[in-house]
Design a protein around this motif. Sequence first.
Motif, mmCIF file in Angstrom:
data_model
loop_
_atom_site.group_PDB
_atom_site.id
_atom_site.type_symbol
_atom_site.label_atom_id
_atom_site.label_comp_id
_atom_site.label_asym_id
_atom_site.label_seq_id
_atom_site.Cartn_x
_atom_site.Cartn_y
_atom_site.Cartn_z
ATOM 1 N N ALA A 1 0.552 -1.066 -0.041
ATOM 2 C CA ALA A 1 0.101 0.245 -0.052
ATOM 3 C C ALA A 1 1.130 1.325 -0.473
ATOM 4 N N ALA A 2 0.693 1.955 -1.168
ATOM 5 C CA ALA A 2 1.649 3.530 -0.537
ATOM 6 C C ALA A 2 0.703 4.759 -1.468
ATOM 7 N N VAL A 3 0.681 5.929 -0.489
ATOM 8 C CA VAL A 3 -0.121 7.111 -1.415
ATOM 9 C C VAL A 3 0.654 8.029 -2.453
ATOM 10 N N VAL B 1 8.287 17.982 -3.480
ATOM 11 C CA VAL B 1 10.118 17.020 -2.953
ATOM 12 C C VAL B 1 10.912 17.316 -3.329
ATOM 13 N N ARG B 2 12.287 16.898 -2.834
ATOM 14 C CA ARG B 2 13.000 17.497 -3.249
ATOM 15 C C ARG B 2 14.558 16.725 -2.204
ATOM 16 N N LEU B 3 15.501 16.328 -3.573
ATOM 17 C CA LEU B 3 16.571 15.093 -3.103
ATOM 18 C C LEU B 3 17.597 15.552 -2.708
ATOM 19 N N LEU B 4 18.051 15.815 -1.485
ATOM 20 C CA LEU B 4 19.635 16.284 -0.793
ATOM 21 C C LEU B 4 20.736 15.102 -0.819
ATOM 22 N N LYS B 5 21.931 15.637 -1.610
ATOM 23 C CA LYS B 5 22.543 14.661 -1.635
ATOM 24 C C LYS B 5 23.621 15.557 -2.018
ATOM 25 N N ASP B 6 24.587 14.997 -1.277
ATOM 26 C CA ASP B 6 26.352 16.307 -1.423
ATOM 27 C C ASP B 6 25.937 17.312 -0.906
ATOM 28 N N ILE C 1 24.028 19.193 -2.143
ATOM 29 C CA ILE C 1 23.262 19.958 -3.334
ATOM 30 C C ILE C 1 21.131 19.365 -3.210
ATOM 31 N N THR C 2 20.357 20.131 -3.494
ATOM 32 C CA THR C 2 19.160 19.608 -3.501
ATOM 33 C C THR C 2 18.672 19.624 -5.161
ATOM 34 N N SER C 3 18.119 18.910 -5.546
ATOM 35 C CA SER C 3 17.171 18.785 -7.087
ATOM 36 C C SER C 3 16.054 18.455 -6.727
ATOM 37 N N ALA C 4 15.025 19.360 -7.231
ATOM 38 C CA ALA C 4 13.385 18.633 -7.342
ATOM 39 C C ALA C 4 12.989 16.918 -7.788
ATOM 40 N N LEU C 5 12.559 16.616 -7.633
ATOM 41 C CA LEU C 5 11.392 15.353 -7.919
ATOM 42 C C LEU C 5 10.609 15.939 -8.407
ATOM 43 N N LYS C 6 10.201 15.012 -9.533
ATOM 44 C CA LYS C 6 8.212 14.783 -9.677
ATOM 45 C C LYS C 6 8.104 14.140 -8.765
ATOM 46 N N ARG C 7 6.867 15.121 -8.358
ATOM 47 C CA ARG C 7 5.921 14.747 -7.028
ATOM 48 C C ARG C 7 5.156 13.068 -7.534
ATOM 49 N N ASP C 8 4.342 13.652 -8.619
ATOM 50 C CA ASP C 8 3.731 12.671 -9.354
ATOM 51 C C ASP C 8 4.432 11.098 -9.846
ATOM 52 N N GLU C 9 5.920 10.815 -8.952
ATOM 53 C CA GLU C 9 6.582 9.851 -9.242
ATOM 54 C C GLU C 9 6.861 9.936 -8.193
#
Length: 221
Positions: A130-132, A138-143, A145-153
């Motif tokens: 189950a997942a919603v 949503v953003r990804l923080l790595k090293d 540095i942040t980057s935007a993610l596609k929230r519908d994914e």
Amino acid sequence: MKNYAIIVAGGSGNRMQTETPKQFLLLKDLPVLMHTLRAFAQSNAQPRILLVINKDQQQYWRRLCEEFNFRIPHEIIDGGSTRFYSVKNALETIGDECLVAIHDAVRPLVSKELIDKCFEHAERRGNVIAAVQSSDSVRLLKDNITSALKRDEIYLVQTPQTFSLAILRTAYQQDFEAHFTDDASVVEAAGYEINIVEGERNNIKITYPIDLELAELLLKD
């Protein structure tokens, strides 16, 4: 095919700012864990319930069952050092080929409809969680540095996570890894593709004090 439900109740009260483990806190005059077990007992799937709980909490749980006259049948399994080993302990007690739903003890608002839907999809597809879908950006923080993610994914994972016993047996032969945060991650590491069904917004996890307050409000509806 028989159905089983493994309810994992190994949590502490640390983030709830209480000495009482959160699965034992009262929610509408009944311990959280009892709401959870009742949801599975009321489902059409009628699974055999295996409650995985730390040894040092089992006597307290039995006293609660007497105090609240809680009579839903369930088998108590010794918890392990991590969720991985707790689930593995429960799996070792199952002998028949079956479907197994694994659920967080502190998700007491799960509906019987979602439970049944997960069993039905797992019977056809071998596994389902189950997942919603994320409603937030949503953003990804790595090293640093942040980057935007596609929230519908992006999907926020819940439980139940339901699998055929054969898949779980194969997956839990692996050695424990730190990135095993849930059962789906264990199964995926064994080479299986994970299927998703739509979860429920009300299927919240009791982690912080505000979660318990929200659960109280949701149960009034």
